[in-house]
Motif scaffolding. Structure first.
Motif, PDB file in Angstrom:
ATOM      1  N   GLU A   1       0.928  -0.962   0.051  1.00  0.00           N
ATOM      2  CA  GLU A   1       0.028  -0.066   0.072  1.00  0.00           C
ATOM      3  C   GLU A   1       0.949   1.277  -0.033  1.00  0.00           C
ATOM      4  O   GLU A   1       1.850   1.301   0.774  1.00  0.00           O
ATOM      5  CB  GLU A   1      -0.847  -0.050   1.316  1.00  0.00           C
ATOM      6  CG  GLU A   1      -1.989   1.107   1.462  1.00  0.00           C
ATOM      7  CD  GLU A   1      -2.671   1.249   2.516  1.00  0.00           C
ATOM      8  OE1 GLU A   1      -4.066   1.280   2.365  1.00  0.00           O
ATOM      9  OE2 GLU A   1      -1.922   1.237   3.638  1.00  0.00           O
ATOM     10  N   VAL A   2       0.871   2.196  -1.028  1.00  0.00           N
ATOM     11  CA  VAL A   2       1.583   3.214  -1.028  1.00  0.00           C
ATOM     12  C   VAL A   2       0.919   4.419  -0.481  1.00  0.00           C
ATOM     13  O   VAL A   2      -0.232   4.729  -0.884  1.00  0.00           O
ATOM     14  CB  VAL A   2       1.778   3.625  -2.649  1.00  0.00           C
ATOM     15  CG1 VAL A   2       2.763   4.847  -2.637  1.00  0.00           C
ATOM     16  CG2 VAL A   2       2.672   2.411  -3.219  1.00  0.00           C
ATOM     17  N   ARG A   3       1.550   5.125   0.389  1.00  0.00           N
ATOM     18  CA  ARG A   3       0.937   6.262   0.996  1.00  0.00           C
ATOM     19  C   ARG A   3       1.784   7.470   0.446  1.00  0.00           C
ATOM     20  O   ARG A   3       2.687   7.779   0.969  1.00  0.00           O
ATOM     21  CB  ARG A   3       1.013   6.014   2.473  1.00  0.00           C
ATOM     22  CG  ARG A   3       0.130   4.786   3.114  1.00  0.00           C
ATOM     23  CD  ARG A   3       0.014   5.124   4.498  1.00  0.00           C
ATOM     24  NE  ARG A   3      -0.787   6.193   5.043  1.00  0.00           N
ATOM     25  CZ  ARG A   3      -0.947   6.649   6.427  1.00  0.00           C
ATOM     26  NH1 ARG A   3      -0.410   5.542   7.078  1.00  0.00           N
ATOM     27  NH2 ARG A   3      -1.562   7.478   6.647  1.00  0.00           N
ATOM     28  N   GLU A   4       1.077   8.482  -0.210  1.00  0.00           N
ATOM     29  CA  GLU A   4       1.567   9.510  -0.491  1.00  0.00           C
ATOM     30  C   GLU A   4       1.593  10.657   0.373  1.00  0.00           C
ATOM     31  O   GLU A   4       0.728  10.609   1.253  1.00  0.00           O
ATOM     32  CB  GLU A   4       0.955  10.259  -1.604  1.00  0.00           C
ATOM     33  CG  GLU A   4       1.013   9.314  -2.883  1.00  0.00           C
ATOM     34  CD  GLU A   4       0.330  10.320  -4.124  1.00  0.00           C
ATOM     35  OE1 GLU A   4       1.304  11.151  -4.874  1.00  0.00           O
ATOM     36  OE2 GLU A   4      -0.687   9.970  -4.759  1.00  0.00           O
ATOM     37  N   PRO A   5       3.126  11.188   0.833  1.00  0.00           N
ATOM     38  CA  PRO A   5       3.059  12.066   1.834  1.00  0.00           C
ATOM     39  C   PRO A   5       2.105  13.320   1.767  1.00  0.00           C
ATOM     40  O   PRO A   5       1.847  13.806   0.403  1.00  0.00           O
ATOM     41  CB  PRO A   5       4.851  12.570   1.762  1.00  0.00           C
ATOM     42  CG  PRO A   5       5.094  11.469   1.264  1.00  0.00           C
ATOM     43  CD  PRO A   5       4.171  10.983   0.088  1.00  0.00           C
ATOM     44  N   LEU A   6       1.709  13.787   2.531  1.00  0.00           N
ATOM     45  CA  LEU A   6       0.557  14.867   2.583  1.00  0.00           C
ATOM     46  C   LEU A   6       1.547  16.252   2.412  1.00  0.00           C
ATOM     47  O   LEU A   6       2.542  16.233   2.925  1.00  0.00           O
ATOM     48  CB  LEU A   6      -0.287  15.051   3.679  1.00  0.00           C
ATOM     49  CG  LEU A   6      -1.721  14.204   3.968  1.00  0.00           C
ATOM     50  CD1 LEU A   6      -2.253  14.617   5.144  1.00  0.00           C
ATOM     51  CD2 LEU A   6      -2.460  14.489   2.750  1.00  0.00           C
TER      52      LEU A   6
ATOM     53  N   THR B   1      -3.450  -0.945   9.646  1.00  0.00           N
ATOM     54  CA  THR B   1      -3.930  -2.299   9.815  1.00  0.00           C
ATOM     55  C   THR B   1      -4.284  -2.782   8.427  1.00  0.00           C
ATOM     56  O   THR B   1      -4.449  -4.153   8.433  1.00  0.00           O
ATOM     57  CB  THR B   1      -4.785  -2.793  11.062  1.00  0.00           C
ATOM     58  OG1 THR B   1      -5.787  -1.793  11.081  1.00  0.00           O
ATOM     59  CG2 THR B   1      -4.287  -2.155  12.445  1.00  0.00           C
ATOM     60  N   ALA B   2      -4.674  -1.898   7.602  1.00  0.00           N
ATOM     61  CA  ALA B   2      -5.552  -2.342   6.420  1.00  0.00           C
ATOM     62  C   ALA B   2      -4.833  -3.313   5.517  1.00  0.00           C
ATOM     63  O   ALA B   2      -5.345  -4.349   5.286  1.00  0.00           O
ATOM     64  CB  ALA B   2      -5.861  -1.286   5.762  1.00  0.00           C
TER      65      ALA B   2
ATOM     66  N   ALA C   1      -4.005  -9.124   3.913  1.00  0.00           N
ATOM     67  CA  ALA C   1      -3.270 -10.314   3.996  1.00  0.00           C
ATOM     68  C   ALA C   1      -3.829 -11.364   4.753  1.00  0.00           C
ATOM     69  O   ALA C   1      -3.824 -12.543   4.239  1.00  0.00           O
ATOM     70  CB  ALA C   1      -1.952  -9.962   4.254  1.00  0.00           C
ATOM     71  N   ALA C   2      -4.294 -11.134   5.804  1.00  0.00           N
ATOM     72  CA  ALA C   2      -5.019 -12.133   6.538  1.00  0.00           C
ATOM     73  C   ALA C   2      -6.041 -12.765   5.827  1.00  0.00           C
ATOM     74  O   ALA C   2      -6.442 -13.956   5.950  1.00  0.00           O
ATOM     75  CB  ALA C   2      -5.461 -11.765   8.138  1.00  0.00           C
TER      76      ALA C   2
ATOM     77  N   ALA D   1       2.603  -8.053   3.991  1.00  0.00           N
ATOM     78  CA  ALA D   1       1.902  -6.769   3.659  1.00  0.00           C
ATOM     79  C   ALA D   1       2.697  -5.576   4.288  1.00  0.00           C
ATOM     80  O   ALA D   1       3.325  -5.688   5.154  1.00  0.00           O
ATOM     81  CB  ALA D   1       0.758  -6.924   4.022  1.00  0.00           C
ATOM     82  N   GLU D   2       2.915  -4.536   3.543  1.00  0.00           N
ATOM     83  CA  GLU D   2       3.429  -3.409   4.041  1.00  0.00           C
ATOM     84  C   GLU D   2       2.985  -2.032   3.451  1.00  0.00           C
ATOM     85  O   GLU D   2       2.261  -1.917   2.530  1.00  0.00           O
ATOM     86  CB  GLU D   2       5.120  -3.376   3.744  1.00  0.00           C
ATOM     87  CG  GLU D   2       5.433  -3.652   2.150  1.00  0.00           C
ATOM     88  CD  GLU D   2       6.926  -3.700   2.224  1.00  0.00           C
ATOM     89  OE1 GLU D   2       7.578  -2.790   2.280  1.00  0.00           O
ATOM     90  OE2 GLU D   2       6.999  -4.721   1.432  1.00  0.00           O
ATOM     91  N   GLN D   3       3.353  -1.082   4.190  1.00  0.00           N
ATOM     92  CA  GLN D   3       3.066   0.173   3.689  1.00  0.00           C
ATOM     93  C   GLN D   3       4.203   0.910   3.233  1.00  0.00           C
ATOM     94  O   GLN D   3       5.189   1.002   4.081  1.00  0.00           O
ATOM     95  CB  GLN D   3       2.070   1.177   4.821  1.00  0.00           C
ATOM     96  CG  GLN D   3       0.774   0.760   5.071  1.00  0.00           C
ATOM     97  CD  GLN D   3       0.129   1.512   5.896  1.00  0.00           C
ATOM     98  OE1 GLN D   3       0.779   1.930   6.794  1.00  0.00           O
ATOM     99  NE2 GLN D   3      -1.245   1.713   5.920  1.00  0.00           N
TER     100      GLN D   3
END
Length: 303
Positions: A37-42, A65-66, A71-72, A85-87
């Motif tokens: 999961e890619v999180r773009e910095p605000l 936890t998403a 993954a679970a 899974a990772e962010q």
């Protein structure tokens, strides 16, 4: 680093469908699955701004936890595969292209076109396909395991029946081993057949005003069919258990590929790698198939 299958996760219907497809593929290949999961910095001002519920919860609550929850769920539905899974912070296309360097396969989701068969490939998907040199599979929202299989005796697709054939588009003037091997291997894994399409055109002097006699058309058709058979001959020998159907025809292959995708479990097309500083291209046929295929599409980069 061991090879893995990687899929991008953002909580959307299309990314969930891609994750399910990736899990099924991981089981076929005996490989681990990695969810990113890619999180773009605000932007700085937005990061500092208050938001509703800030006193009660962290902005990350519910997001951290998403990926693990996804993954679970995949582990439960697809026992026997290893799922991590990772962010990762950053721009989605940059993170996914970098991650793909260590992947056997990258799987992404694309929005379906409502009631019409096909994809709506977003800017991130197109950017990743155009930049990575690893195979990328695009899976539309709503894709189900049963969609990849032949209908049962009642006419309803079922995951308990045989896989539909894998569909491959080939250019016999510039065939590439990586693309052909990928398609044969996918058909072999699925225990199904391979349908190969090759479109050709008459020489330019016939197209631009000079009529082609029927015997000329037949001669070109025979020549192109023979070239296709020659191109596939060593692969038929290597993958002797794969039943191959060859189709050579006059005209652009994109429409035929799109139409044939309705009866395919997977469509395989190539993308020529162009390392130049003035932009990137996917190619008109691959671009058309990506947007209108009724089945998942694998894009295999090649020199």
């Amino acid at each position: 680093m061991p090879r893995t299958i990687i899929t991008g996760l953002d909580g959307s219907a299309e990314s969930r469908a891609a994750a399910e497809w990736a899990a099924r593929e991981a089981k076929l290949r005996g490989l681990p699955l990695r969810l990113i999961e890619v999180r773009e910095p605000l932007p700085e001002p937005a990061a500092r701004a208050p938001f509703p519920g800030a006193a009660e919860a962290s902005p990350a609550d519910g997001r951290e936890t998403a990926p693990e929850e996804a993954a679970a769920g995949l582990r439960l539905r697809h026992p026997g595969i290893e799922v991590t899974a990772e962010q990762v912070p950053g721009r989605p296309h940059e993170v996914l292209v970098k991650a793909a360097e260590d992947a056997e396969l990258l799987v992404l989701g694309s929005r379906g076109l409502g009631g019409l068969a096909g994809f709506l490939v977003g800017s991130v998907g197109l950017a990743v396909v155009a930049r990575t040199e690893r195979p990328v599979v695009l899976v539309r929202a709503g894709e189900q395991a049963a969609d990849e299989h032949e209908p049962d005796p009642t006419g309803i697709p079922s995951a308990a029946t045989r896989y539909r054939p894998v569909l491959l588009g080939v250019d016999v003037d510039r065939p590439d081993d990586a693309v052909i091997r990928f398609a044969f291997a996918e058909a072999a894994r699925r225990g199904t057949g391979l349908r190969v399409l090759h479109g050709w055109n008459l020489p330019p002097y016939y197209v631009h005003g000079l009529p082609a006699a029927p015997e000329v058309h037949r001669a070109v058709a025979d020549q192109q069919a023979a070239a296709l058979a020659k191109t596939l001959s060593p692969w038929r020998a290597e993958f002797e258990d794969v039943d191959v159907v060859e189709e050579s025809f006059g005209g652009s292959p994109s429409i035929r590929l799109i139409d044939a995708s309705r009866e395919a479990s997977l469509v395989v097309v190539g993308r020529r790698v162009r390392r130049n500083p003035f932009g990137i291209r996917i190619g008109s046929i691959t671009h058309a198939v990506l947007h209108h295929s009724a089945a998942p599409v694998a894009v295999v980069a090649h020199d």
